[in-house]
Design a protein around this motif. Sequence first.
Motif, short mmCIF file in Angstrom:
data_model
loop_
_atom_site.label_atom_id
_atom_site.label_comp_id
_atom_site.label_asym_id
_atom_site.label_seq_id
_atom_site.Cartn_x
_atom_site.Cartn_y
_atom_site.Cartn_z
N ASP A 12 0.84 -1.20 0.00
CA ASP A 12 0.00 0.00 0.00
C ASP A 12 0.87 1.25 0.00
OD1 ASP A 12 -2.28 -1.54 0.08
OD2 ASP A 12 -2.45 -1.49 2.26
N ALA A 13 0.49 2.21 -0.82
CA ALA A 13 1.23 3.48 -0.88
C ALA A 13 0.79 4.39 0.27
CB ALA A 13 0.99 4.17 -2.22
N TYR A 14 1.63 5.36 0.58
CA TYR A 14 1.27 6.35 1.60
C TYR A 14 2.05 7.64 1.36
CZ TYR A 14 5.71 5.92 4.10
OH TYR A 14 7.04 5.97 4.43
N CYS A 15 1.52 8.72 1.88
CA CYS A 15 2.25 9.98 1.93
C CYS A 15 1.91 10.65 3.27
CB CYS A 15 1.92 10.89 0.75
SG CYS A 15 0.18 11.32 0.58
N VAL A 16 2.74 11.59 3.67
CA VAL A 16 2.61 12.22 4.99
C VAL A 16 2.31 13.70 4.81
CG1 VAL A 16 3.66 12.52 7.26
CG2 VAL A 16 4.35 10.60 5.81
N ARG A 17 1.40 14.19 5.62
CA ARG A 17 1.05 15.62 5.60
C ARG A 17 1.30 16.20 6.98
NH1 ARG A 17 -4.09 18.51 6.06
NH2 ARG A 17 -3.99 20.44 4.86
N LEU A 18 1.94 17.35 7.00
CA LEU A 18 2.27 18.02 8.26
C LEU A 18 1.65 19.42 8.23
CD1 LEU A 18 3.93 17.48 10.84
CD2 LEU A 18 5.84 18.64 9.76
N PRO A 19 0.36 19.54 8.60
CA PRO A 19 -0.32 20.83 8.48
C PRO A 19 0.15 21.85 9.49
CG PRO A 19 -1.76 19.26 9.56
CD PRO A 19 -0.52 18.49 9.14
N TYR A 20 0.83 21.39 10.53
CA TYR A 20 1.26 22.28 11.59
C TYR A 20 2.77 22.12 11.77
CZ TYR A 20 1.67 24.17 16.36
OH TYR A 20 2.03 24.89 17.48
N PRO A 21 3.55 23.19 11.75
CA PRO A 21 5.01 23.05 11.90
C PRO A 21 5.37 22.65 13.33
CG PRO A 21 4.39 25.38 11.83
CD PRO A 21 3.13 24.60 11.55
N PHE A 22 5.87 21.44 13.48
CA PHE A 22 6.26 20.97 14.80
C PHE A 22 7.56 21.65 15.24
CE2 PHE A 22 4.06 16.55 15.07
CZ PHE A 22 2.85 17.16 14.77
N SER A 23 7.72 21.84 16.53
CA SER A 23 8.89 22.51 17.08
C SER A 23 9.65 21.55 17.99
CB SER A 23 8.47 23.74 17.89
OG SER A 23 7.70 23.35 19.03
N ASP A 24 10.80 22.01 18.48
CA ASP A 24 11.57 21.20 19.42
C ASP A 24 10.79 21.01 20.72
OD1 ASP A 24 14.18 19.91 20.22
OD2 ASP A 24 14.04 21.45 21.77
#
Length: 456
Positions: A12-24
């Motif tokens: 199965d294919a997949y892609c990742v979406r990061l709608p919010y910029p994660f921080s340290d």
Amino acid sequence: MNPLYKELQPSDAYCVRLPYPFSDFDRQILTGLYQPLVGHEAMAVLFTLWDEADRDGGAESNHYHLLNMLGMPVGRLFEARLSLEGIGLLKTYRKAEGDSRSFLYELQPPLDPETFFHDPILSMFLYGKIGAPAYKRLMQRFLTSPVPAGYEEVSRSFMDVYKPVTARASEPDDPNTYEKNARPAKLAFDGHDFDFSLLYEGLSAHLVPRKAFTPAAKDMIARLAFLYALSPLEMQQVVLLAIDQDAHLTDERLKRAAADYYKLSVSKSAPRVEKIPSGGQAPQQAAGPAKTKEDELADYLEAIPPVEMLRQLNNGREPMQIDVRLAQKLVLEHGLPTGVVNVLLQYVLLRNDGKLTNNYVERIASHWMAKKVGTAREALELARTEHDKYMNWKQEGGKPSAGRKGGGKTESVPDWFYKKDDKPEALPESQEANPEIEARRLRLIQKFGMAEGGAE
């Protein structure tokens, strides 16, 4: 509940979406507050997806490479995904196009520490996992200390400092112009099917006015009922304990009242929150016959990646790259389920002197694809019933091995292959077996708990 192969496959294919910029700081929250709840494997999946989103910008890949990168079978990856979804760190979307599927993984930011510790479910979940001393240390680390006594806030408000340049804006704002990239306000919770009508029936409107049940109060009541496993009738007592003199139900009073009621009526030990097991497997019957050796073998073949199975059969050493490429081709190009590929590789290794021959493997694979074989159990049964045909194919593809009598059953095979009463013929004493091939075959037999002649 669907079997695992219907939920997720390595192809199965997949892609990742990061709608919010994660921080340290998000990373610190995840490792400090969330990892004790979901475990290190789920957190490894999250951090790997986070890295892919930052590095590749959401480029499409397939789960086969993700499994190799994480070094875990597809069953454990699926369980880790469920843990992340349940705790609110991941949203999963699926799209089906014919026989192929693709997934979109959208990472969700963690709750801020104050919201996390304010939530009764999450805070008690963490408390039960790490104990009181570690819980207090985390609170001291992540929660801001109150302003020392004697200080008075003199900060100006926005309206005190700024004013508009014109009386009205030139154009109205388009609500769809910007995407909302904010932290979630609280842990997603569907209300636990709490029966508020039954709760209201036992409460006098004079003692507890209906206006006291604000949306926030009702949400907290449902969360506490879930956490402490309290019925609507028991929650009536909690509400009566929590209502203040102004007929308000605040979160803090509700949490304190629920804790007090639980200690007095149920147990002095804190409640625990546990993950529901076997998220991707069909639920097992509480009472039933014990699993057979064939059942255990089928479960094993469904769960382990083909490359890992080849590695285990090779006594922990890395398998030959030509064998790895063949396994990848069966999964990625032909779309065969992992369990089916494992049965196919095991069958050919046993029936082809410990060697994987591309033409022989692909011919059987084509036959199984035409038969629409979808599980390891179906593949095991087909390998058993079509054995004579496959042995003829083997003879057609090359000369018989030296010292063997035709295409008869002349070597040890797994218990699942022959019925228990059938025994293979012994090899002629004059045959000189290849030590490497024989050692590999014996390792395979021992791996699956098999004995010579099919005896248990």
